[in-house]
Scaffold this active site. Structure first.
Site, mmCIF file in Angstrom:
data_model
loop_
_atom_site.group_PDB
_atom_site.id
_atom_site.type_symbol
_atom_site.label_atom_id
_atom_site.label_comp_id
_atom_site.label_asym_id
_atom_site.label_seq_id
_atom_site.Cartn_x
_atom_site.Cartn_y
_atom_site.Cartn_z
ATOM 1 N N LYS A 294 0.837 -1.206 0.000
ATOM 2 C CA LYS A 294 0.000 0.000 0.000
ATOM 3 C C LYS A 294 0.862 1.243 0.000
ATOM 4 O O LYS A 294 0.633 2.186 -0.762
ATOM 5 C CB LYS A 294 -0.895 0.034 1.246
ATOM 6 N N GLN B 131 -5.437 -0.961 9.492
ATOM 7 C CA GLN B 131 -5.385 -2.338 8.993
ATOM 8 C C GLN B 131 -6.100 -3.286 9.959
ATOM 9 O O GLN B 131 -5.852 -3.276 11.170
ATOM 10 C CB GLN B 131 -3.919 -2.757 8.801
ATOM 11 N N ASP C 253 -11.647 3.256 3.654
ATOM 12 C CA ASP C 253 -12.027 1.844 3.631
ATOM 13 C C ASP C 253 -13.538 1.688 3.449
ATOM 14 O O ASP C 253 -14.008 0.588 3.141
ATOM 15 C CB ASP C 253 -11.666 1.186 4.972
HETATM 16 N N1 GUN Z 1 -7.827 -6.427 6.136
HETATM 17 C C1 GUN Z 1 -8.159 -7.192 5.061
HETATM 18 N N2 GUN Z 1 -8.698 -6.437 4.080
HETATM 19 C C2 GUN Z 1 -8.704 -5.170 4.535
HETATM 20 C C3 GUN Z 1 -9.137 -3.932 3.963
HETATM 21 O O1 GUN Z 1 -9.641 -3.851 2.837
HETATM 22 N N3 GUN Z 1 -8.974 -2.845 4.762
HETATM 23 C C4 GUN Z 1 -8.447 -2.913 6.004
HETATM 24 N N4 GUN Z 1 -8.353 -1.784 6.710
HETATM 25 N N5 GUN Z 1 -8.047 -4.042 6.568
HETATM 26 C C5 GUN Z 1 -8.168 -5.155 5.823
#
Ligand code: GUN
Length: 298
Positions: free
Chosen positions: A54, A98, A121
């Site tokens: 990311k 996350q 998100d």
């Molecule tokens: N953990 C797995 N997929 C995601 C996501 O799309 N966003 C976040 N914040 N955590 C995750």
């Protein structure tokens, strides 16, 4: 029949390119560089790889990337204080925490603390609610990245999906539930299946569009698939190989399904790359909204 492979890697690269063009244009017109803050708590290796990707791709898209890595023992109040700081920081347009968070942390409270305008998100209850009621215009929700990326691949492959039968296996807040809202919004007929669903193979066999998001390696078998169906495999599972090494597989038994499906996403290279590309698109949108500009077209 041999299924057409849906190339999420190529689609995501195109999307990231359009996002970069949008970010560069915002810099030229308003002197603003979209900023994304990523917060990771603890040392889950899979999350760390994901977060590293990311951070790299954010910079490549012409955006500012800020990265906070906190120990697994971090207290709720400390995490919430960091979110308050990021909410107030005008250089930050998007905040991503996350998931999963360590067990002692109240994840719902953390997600609710993020200001909805910076919730790239799409997990804040305001964005979840707006998605479910189909809000438009200035109240349009920020859409969760993985299901949004999946919908883009479905529509790019099938075109108009009005009236199609869609079956989603998995009811998580991150994928299954928002995927259902998105497919409903695109006029599909949607069924959400889960671990208690009766006769899952027979239900899956009714699907024109089958989305597997359960986190169980190769659970969906070839004989569960209707001839010609579009299969979207959201799973990313690492399993041991005979030689002692490991390999990535999805929630779908890929080789078996190839002979039945009309189209299918591979793992890796299918849905995975779309998630970060959509995150960058959401960050660009959040930066536009912070300046009271219309949402960018990506
Ligand atoms: N953990 C797995 N997929 C995601 C996501 O799309 N966003 C976040 N914040 N955590 C995750």
């Amino acid at each position: 029949m041999t299924a057409k492979l849906i190339d999420g890697k190529a689609f995501a690269a195109g999307l990231r390119g359009r996002v970069k063009t949008g970010a560069d244009a915002l810099m030229s017109s308003h002197g603003v560089k979209p900023g994304l803050a990523v917060v990771i708590v603890g040392e889950d290796p899979a999350s760390q790889v994901y977060v590293r990707n990311k951070v790299k791709q954010t910079a490549e898209a012409g955006m500012e990337s800020i990265h906070h890595e906190l120990p697994a023992s971090t207290e709720q109040s400390k995490l919430e204080a960091l979110i308050d700081d990021l909410n107030a920081d005008p250089k930050i347009h998007g905040i991503l925490v996350q998931l999963p968070l360590p067990g002692h942390v109240d994840s719902d409270a953390v997600l609710a603390r993020i200001t909805p305008e910076k919730d790239v998100d799409g997990f804040h209850e305001v964005n979840v609610g707006r998605l479910s009621i189909g809000s438009t215009g200035r109240s349009k929700p920020i859409i969760p990245c993985t299901p949004w990326g999946s919908l883009m691949l479905i529509q790019d492959t099938l075109g108009d999906i009005t009236g199609a039968n869609a079956v989603i296996v998995g009811r998580s807040n991150i994928v299954g539930k928002p995927m259902a809202q998105l497919l409903l919004g695109a006029n599909a007929t949607v069924t959400v299946a889960h671990s208690r669903t009766r006769d899952l193979p027979a239900l899956c066999k009714t699907a024109d569009i089958l989305v597997a998001a359960v986190g169980r390696p190769e659970m969906v078998r070839g004989d569960w698939v209707r001839d010609g169906a579009c299969i979207i495999d959201v799973g990313i599972n690492r399993i041991p190989k005979d030689d002692g090494k490991t390999k990535l597989v999805g929630d779908v038994a890929f080789d078996e399904c190839l002979g039945h499906a009309g189209s299918i996403t591979p793992v890796p290279g299918g849905v995975g790359p779309m998630t970060i590309a959509c995150l960058l698109a959401n960050t660009l949108t959040a930066a536009h909204r912070s300046l009271d500009l219309d949402d960018p077209e990506v």
